[in-house]
Design a protein around this motif. Structure first.
Motif, PDB file in Angstrom:
ATOM      1  N   VAL A 205       0.832  -1.207   0.000  1.00 27.07           N
ATOM      2  CA  VAL A 205       0.000   0.000   0.000  1.00 27.07           C
ATOM      3  C   VAL A 205       0.867   1.258   0.000  1.00 27.07           C
ATOM      4  O   VAL A 205       0.591   2.226  -0.725  1.00 27.07           O
ATOM      5  N   GLN A 206       1.932   1.254   0.779  1.00 28.34           N
ATOM      6  CA  GLN A 206       2.816   2.417   0.827  1.00 28.34           C
ATOM      7  C   GLN A 206       3.503   2.644  -0.512  1.00 28.34           C
ATOM      8  O   GLN A 206       3.681   3.789  -0.941  1.00 28.34           O
ATOM      9  N   LYS A 207       3.892   1.583  -1.184  1.00 26.53           N
ATOM     10  CA  LYS A 207       4.513   1.731  -2.502  1.00 26.53           C
ATOM     11  C   LYS A 207       3.534   2.310  -3.505  1.00 26.53           C
ATOM     12  O   LYS A 207       3.916   3.075  -4.397  1.00 26.53           O
ATOM     13  N   GLU A 208       2.265   1.944  -3.358  1.00 30.63           N
ATOM     14  CA  GLU A 208       1.237   2.403  -4.301  1.00 30.63           C
ATOM     15  C   GLU A 208       0.833   3.847  -4.048  1.00 30.63           C
ATOM     16  O   GLU A 208       0.685   4.645  -4.984  1.00 30.63           O
ATOM     17  N   PHE A 209       0.662   4.226  -2.774  1.00 27.91           N
ATOM     18  CA  PHE A 209       0.066   5.528  -2.471  1.00 27.91           C
ATOM     19  C   PHE A 209       1.032   6.514  -1.820  1.00 27.91           C
ATOM     20  O   PHE A 209       0.734   7.707  -1.758  1.00 27.91           O
ATOM     21  N   GLY A 210       2.152   6.046  -1.321  1.00 32.82           N
ATOM     22  CA  GLY A 210       3.164   6.933  -0.766  1.00 32.82           C
ATOM     23  C   GLY A 210       2.624   7.853   0.316  1.00 32.82           C
ATOM     24  O   GLY A 210       1.917   7.421   1.230  1.00 32.82           O
ATOM     25  N   GLU A 211       2.940   9.123   0.221  1.00 34.83           N
ATOM     26  CA  GLU A 211       2.557  10.099   1.231  1.00 34.83           C
ATOM     27  C   GLU A 211       1.137  10.627   1.049  1.00 34.83           C
ATOM     28  O   GLU A 211       0.714  11.527   1.770  1.00 34.83           O
ATOM     29  N   ASP A 212       0.392  10.065   0.088  1.00 31.79           N
ATOM     30  CA  ASP A 212      -0.996  10.484  -0.108  1.00 31.79           C
ATOM     31  C   ASP A 212      -1.910   9.986   0.995  1.00 31.79           C
ATOM     32  O   ASP A 212      -3.037  10.462   1.123  1.00 31.79           O
ATOM     33  N   ILE A 213      -1.438   9.009   1.775  1.00 32.13           N
ATOM     34  CA  ILE A 213      -2.281   8.450   2.831  1.00 32.13           C
ATOM     35  C   ILE A 213      -1.515   8.366   4.144  1.00 32.13           C
ATOM     36  O   ILE A 213      -0.283   8.416   4.172  1.00 32.13           O
ATOM     37  N   ARG A 214      -2.282   8.247   5.230  1.00 27.21           N
ATOM     38  CA  ARG A 214      -1.729   7.970   6.555  1.00 27.21           C
ATOM     39  C   ARG A 214      -2.248   6.614   7.001  1.00 27.21           C
ATOM     40  O   ARG A 214      -3.429   6.311   6.815  1.00 27.21           O
ATOM     41  N   ILE A 215      -1.365   5.819   7.599  1.00 30.24           N
ATOM     42  CA  ILE A 215      -1.718   4.451   7.975  1.00 30.24           C
ATOM     43  C   ILE A 215      -1.611   4.268   9.481  1.00 30.24           C
ATOM     44  O   ILE A 215      -0.592   4.587  10.089  1.00 30.24           O
ATOM     45  N   ILE A 216      -2.703   3.753  10.065  1.00 36.12           N
ATOM     46  CA  ILE A 216      -2.689   3.218  11.420  1.00 36.12           C
ATOM     47  C   ILE A 216      -2.602   1.712  11.250  1.00 36.12           C
ATOM     48  O   ILE A 216      -3.514   1.081  10.718  1.00 36.12           O
ATOM     49  N   ALA A 217      -1.486   1.125  11.656  1.00 36.67           N
ATOM     50  CA  ALA A 217      -1.231  -0.294  11.399  1.00 36.67           C
ATOM     51  C   ALA A 217      -1.471  -1.120  12.650  1.00 36.67           C
ATOM     52  O   ALA A 217      -1.273  -0.648  13.766  1.00 36.67           O
ATOM     53  N   GLY A 218      -1.885  -2.360  12.448  1.00 37.11           N
ATOM     54  CA  GLY A 218      -2.080  -3.225  13.597  1.00 37.11           C
ATOM     55  C   GLY A 218      -2.377  -4.649  13.204  1.00 37.11           C
ATOM     56  O   GLY A 218      -2.611  -4.962  12.037  1.00 37.11           O
ATOM     57  N   GLY A 219      -2.368  -5.495  14.213  1.00 34.67           N
ATOM     58  CA  GLY A 219      -2.629  -6.909  14.015  1.00 34.67           C
ATOM     59  C   GLY A 219      -1.472  -7.733  14.518  1.00 34.67           C
ATOM     60  O   GLY A 219      -0.345  -7.603  14.035  1.00 34.67           O
ATOM     61  N   GLY A 220      -1.689  -8.545  15.537  1.00 35.37           N
ATOM     62  CA  GLY A 220      -0.680  -9.488  15.993  1.00 35.37           C
ATOM     63  C   GLY A 220       0.448  -8.903  16.806  1.00 35.37           C
ATOM     64  O   GLY A 220       1.536  -9.481  16.855  1.00 35.37           O
ATOM     65  N   VAL A 221       0.210  -7.772  17.476  1.00 38.34           N
ATOM     66  CA  VAL A 221       1.247  -7.195  18.325  1.00 38.34           C
ATOM     67  C   VAL A 221       1.186  -7.842  19.703  1.00 38.34           C
ATOM     68  O   VAL A 221       0.259  -7.614  20.471  1.00 38.34           O
ATOM     69  N   HIS A 222       2.179  -8.674  20.004  1.00 37.41           N
ATOM     70  CA  HIS A 222       2.272  -9.346  21.297  1.00 37.41           C
ATOM     71  C   HIS A 222       3.210  -8.619  22.257  1.00 37.41           C
ATOM     72  O   HIS A 222       3.140  -8.825  23.466  1.00 37.41           O
ATOM     73  N   CYS A 223       4.128  -7.816  21.690  1.00 40.63           N
ATOM     74  CA  CYS A 223       5.185  -7.209  22.493  1.00 40.63           C
ATOM     75  C   CYS A 223       5.780  -6.046  21.714  1.00 40.63           C
ATOM     76  O   CYS A 223       5.387  -5.786  20.559  1.00 40.63           O
TER      77      CYS A 223
END
Length: 272
Positions: A205-223
């Protein structure tokens, strides 16, 4: 459509650490952005019973350890019973079961006094355990008129993600939460497998849209080490829920993330 009685402009920033549903309502930690929800138009009872019945670790899965499934399926008390936001960084998440629900949800939020103090609205456009209605972009201005920072929570399906991001960008909305749990026959999958999947997906997604978007990332954070894998992707925010299955790890992990963000001057996610 009803008009909002609030003339206040929301803060243009949120803390960059989010606690995702259903845990956002239970962890009272300062300097984070709890997400409440996802709330639907009508009550969907049985959250706690469904959680007890369906949240399961996949102990003998080929995917390896550290994975969970659930079929909570947007169980919630309904949009009329959203809790009061007790500080400015709270986020409310909503989802529609039927198409007509989207605009009815907006009407409810316009007149809900508890909603006024929320800083952001997350529009959840895909739950893996429940058939939800697709979002109609012809209605987007009604959501903008709520005068809240808008976040779009996307399902982890590659084709749907790229298509939806392009459309939301056209409507000047560019903050995306990647991603929801992954749909399986056993329920929504979270944990280590989802983190690895999301890391690859976010990179694309970052390669496709670059700085045009902001990402809140998550999933599977144990530590903290898991969180660091996301943070190194130059995301703007990080969300956590898997770690809440290990509550004794939550505070120390958040402290380490906060220290990392402060060191790199990324403590907040900024909106337009």
């Amino acid at each position: 459509m009803n008009k909002s009685n609030s003339e206040d402009i929301p803060s243009n920033r949120l803390n960059a650490i989010f606690i995702s549903p259903p845990f956002g309502q239970f962890f009272k930690i300062t300097n984070i952005s709890p997400i409440h929800g996802s709330y639907t138009l009508k009550e969907r009872p049985g959250r706690y019973i469904q959680a007890i019945r369906t949240i399961r670790p996949l102990l003998f899965s080929k995917m390896g350890k550290g994975n969970f499934v659930n079929k909570i399926s947007l169980r919630n008390p309904g949009i009329d019973k959203i809790p009061l936001a007790t500080h400015e960084n709270y986020v409310l998440s909503i989802a529609a079961i039927e198409q007509k629900d989207w605009l009815l949800l907006v009407d409810k939020l316009y007149i809900n006094a508890n909603f006024q103090d929320y800083s952001a609205l997350e529009i959840n456009i895909g739950c893996p355990n429940t058939t939800t209605a697709p979002f109609l972009f012809e209605n987007i201005n009604y959501f903008k008129n709520l005068n809240k920072n808008l976040i779009i929570k996307l399902p982890p399906k590659k084709d749907a993600i790229f298509k939806n991001i392009r459309e939301f960008i056209k409507h000047d909305i560019n903050t995306f939460h990647l991603s929801n749990t992954f749909p399986t026959k056993l329920g929504g999958l979270s944990g280590q497998w989802l983190r690895k999947y999301n890391l690859r997906l976010i990179n694309r997604v970052q390669k496709e849209f670059g700085e045009d978007i902001r990402i809140i990332a998550g999933g599977g954070v144990h530590c903290f080490e898991d969180a660091l894998e996301y943070l190194r992707l130059r995301i703007q925010g990080i969300s956590m829920s898997t770690i809440c299955y290990y509550p004794w790890r939550v505070n120390s992990t958040i402290v380490k993330i906060q220290e990392y963000l402060a060191k790199n001057n990324k403590e907040y996610i900024y909106f337009k």
